[in-house]
Design a protein around this motif. Sequence first.
Motif, mmCIF file in Angstrom:
data_model
loop_
_atom_site.group_PDB
_atom_site.id
_atom_site.type_symbol
_atom_site.label_atom_id
_atom_site.label_comp_id
_atom_site.label_asym_id
_atom_site.label_seq_id
_atom_site.Cartn_x
_atom_site.Cartn_y
_atom_site.Cartn_z
ATOM 1 N N PRO A 153 0.810 -1.228 0.000
ATOM 2 C CA PRO A 153 0.000 0.000 0.000
ATOM 3 C C PRO A 153 0.839 1.272 0.000
ATOM 4 N N TYR A 154 1.972 1.247 0.703
ATOM 5 C CA TYR A 154 2.792 2.447 0.804
ATOM 6 C C TYR A 154 3.680 2.624 -0.424
ATOM 7 N N VAL A 155 4.020 1.521 -1.077
ATOM 8 C CA VAL A 155 4.695 1.631 -2.372
ATOM 9 C C VAL A 155 3.774 2.346 -3.361
ATOM 10 N N GLY A 162 4.907 10.513 -6.506
ATOM 11 C CA GLY A 162 6.153 10.814 -7.195
ATOM 12 C C GLY A 162 7.379 10.689 -6.317
ATOM 13 N N THR A 163 7.206 10.142 -5.110
ATOM 14 C CA THR A 163 8.329 9.976 -4.183
ATOM 15 C C THR A 163 9.171 8.770 -4.551
ATOM 16 N N LEU A 164 8.552 7.781 -5.164
ATOM 17 C CA LEU A 164 9.212 6.536 -5.550
ATOM 18 C C LEU A 164 9.008 6.346 -7.047
ATOM 19 N N CYS A 165 10.107 6.204 -7.787
ATOM 20 C CA CYS A 165 9.990 6.009 -9.234
ATOM 21 C C CYS A 165 9.690 4.551 -9.543
ATOM 22 N N ALA A 166 9.314 4.269 -10.782
ATOM 23 C CA ALA A 166 8.926 2.917 -11.184
ATOM 24 C C ALA A 166 10.072 1.931 -10.993
ATOM 25 N N ALA A 267 8.428 7.608 3.936
ATOM 26 C CA ALA A 267 8.544 8.152 2.583
ATOM 27 C C ALA A 267 7.238 8.807 2.150
ATOM 28 N N VAL A 268 6.110 8.159 2.473
ATOM 29 C CA VAL A 268 4.799 8.716 2.128
ATOM 30 C C VAL A 268 4.557 10.018 2.875
ATOM 31 N N LEU A 269 4.932 10.055 4.152
ATOM 32 C CA LEU A 269 4.621 11.224 4.978
ATOM 33 C C LEU A 269 5.622 12.361 4.837
ATOM 34 N N PHE A 270 6.907 12.004 4.625
ATOM 35 C CA PHE A 270 7.947 13.019 4.743
ATOM 36 C C PHE A 270 8.860 13.156 3.521
ATOM 37 N N GLY A 271 8.745 12.250 2.540
ATOM 38 C CA GLY A 271 9.466 12.497 1.310
ATOM 39 C C GLY A 271 10.607 11.579 0.978
ATOM 40 N N GLY A 272 11.377 12.020 -0.027
ATOM 41 C CA GLY A 272 12.264 11.156 -0.779
ATOM 42 C C GLY A 272 13.441 10.570 -0.048
ATOM 43 N N TYR A 274 13.586 9.176 2.795
ATOM 44 C CA TYR A 274 13.170 7.882 3.344
ATOM 45 C C TYR A 274 12.925 6.869 2.223
ATOM 46 N N ALA A 275 12.488 7.334 1.059
ATOM 47 C CA ALA A 275 12.309 6.427 -0.069
ATOM 48 C C ALA A 275 13.643 5.812 -0.460
ATOM 49 N N ALA A 276 14.711 6.610 -0.477
ATOM 50 C CA ALA A 276 16.027 6.088 -0.800
ATOM 51 C C ALA A 276 16.470 5.048 0.231
ATOM 52 N N GLN A 277 16.164 5.281 1.507
ATOM 53 C CA GLN A 277 16.516 4.299 2.538
ATOM 54 C C GLN A 277 15.717 3.017 2.343
ATOM 55 N N ALA A 278 14.450 3.147 1.955
ATOM 56 C CA ALA A 278 13.627 1.959 1.728
ATOM 57 C C ALA A 278 14.179 1.142 0.568
ATOM 58 N N VAL A 279 14.584 1.802 -0.491
ATOM 59 C CA VAL A 279 15.148 1.092 -1.644
ATOM 60 C C VAL A 279 16.448 0.399 -1.246
ATOM 61 N N ALA A 280 17.277 1.065 -0.449
ATOM 62 C CA ALA A 280 18.518 0.443 0.013
ATOM 63 C C ALA A 280 18.225 -0.793 0.861
ATOM 64 N N ALA A 281 17.208 -0.706 1.730
ATOM 65 C CA ALA A 281 16.835 -1.864 2.541
ATOM 66 C C ALA A 281 16.328 -2.996 1.662
ATOM 67 N N ALA A 282 15.545 -2.653 0.632
ATOM 68 C CA ALA A 282 15.049 -3.667 -0.291
ATOM 69 C C ALA A 282 16.194 -4.335 -1.050
ATOM 70 N N GLN A 283 17.181 -3.568 -1.430
ATOM 71 C CA GLN A 283 18.340 -4.147 -2.124
ATOM 72 C C GLN A 283 19.080 -5.145 -1.241
ATOM 73 N N ARG A 284 19.143 -4.855 0.074
ATOM 74 C CA ARG A 284 19.801 -5.800 0.990
ATOM 75 C C ARG A 284 18.999 -7.089 1.090
ATOM 76 N N VAL A 285 17.678 -6.992 1.029
ATOM 77 C CA VAL A 285 16.845 -8.189 1.035
ATOM 78 C C VAL A 285 17.101 -9.018 -0.226
#
Length: 285
Positions: A153-155, A162-166, A267-272, A274-285
């Motif tokens: 849902p948050y993705v 526009g905080t997270l690109c495709a 990322a949804v509430l405060f911006g990009g 946190y989106a970059a941190q989420a992507v980095a966490a996803a890459q570690r997964v």
Amino acid sequence: MVSTEQAREAVSRITGHGIERVRQLGGGDASAAFAVHLDDGSAVFAKTAEESSIAAEAASLAWLAEAGAVPVPAVHGHDGRWLVTDHIAADGPGPRAAEDLGRGLAALHAAGAPAHGAPPPGGPADAWIGLAPMRNEPCADWPSFYVTHRVEPYVRMARDAGTLCARDAEVVSRACDRIGGLGGADEAPSRLHGDLWSGNVHWAGQAWLIDPAAHGGHRETDLAMLHLFGCPGLDRVVAAYQEVSPLAPGWRDRIGAHQLFPLLVHAVLFGGGYAAQAVAAAQRV
């Protein structure tokens, strides 16, 4: 803007007490908060927010208190817009507070939940985490619940904003495909605080848990939230937790997977950033 007079009227109505004085506190992002001194000499904490948020928090506090594991403020009452609880004056952690918190969290999680995604008894399915909507929907297993109701849902919201690109959303999607293969993914549902960042651990000699977004889920999610924003004595918290209820091997490697949820919410509430941190966490997964 909520006034102290509105707080005075609401607390008097809910508690049945006269009011000596009201002091507005520095509230969170989602509510206005007040310390209210009653005519019997006691003090309570009052906050106002969306109706579903108030109902969810009241049910969450009652459910956490039922476990008898970690102190939470007692609920004095609530109505459609106001929640009144004990006021716990902060005075810093005591010498054993971190260890007590670790043992208490282990006991809280062990109290269990009916299912992954189950809301607290009497709590609404449509709840909130801060200013973000959060759906509590019972699922048969943790990976299905976590991906469907805590990540995707948050993705979508971050992409729509526009905080997270495709391309980055696809990185998170690939991480979701791997969630079911993580160690410990088949654990029974735990009773979670649900928003366990350091600001919701209130130190008053011992640790009190405040502002919960409680639900059934994976116990490592609460611990990952503590690691995301830090916590006084965190190493002692984790060591004491492990003494009571050892985590599945490799739990440190899974912290990023469990942080996807709070990072995407931020990322949804405060911006990009946190989106970059989420992507980095996803890459570690």
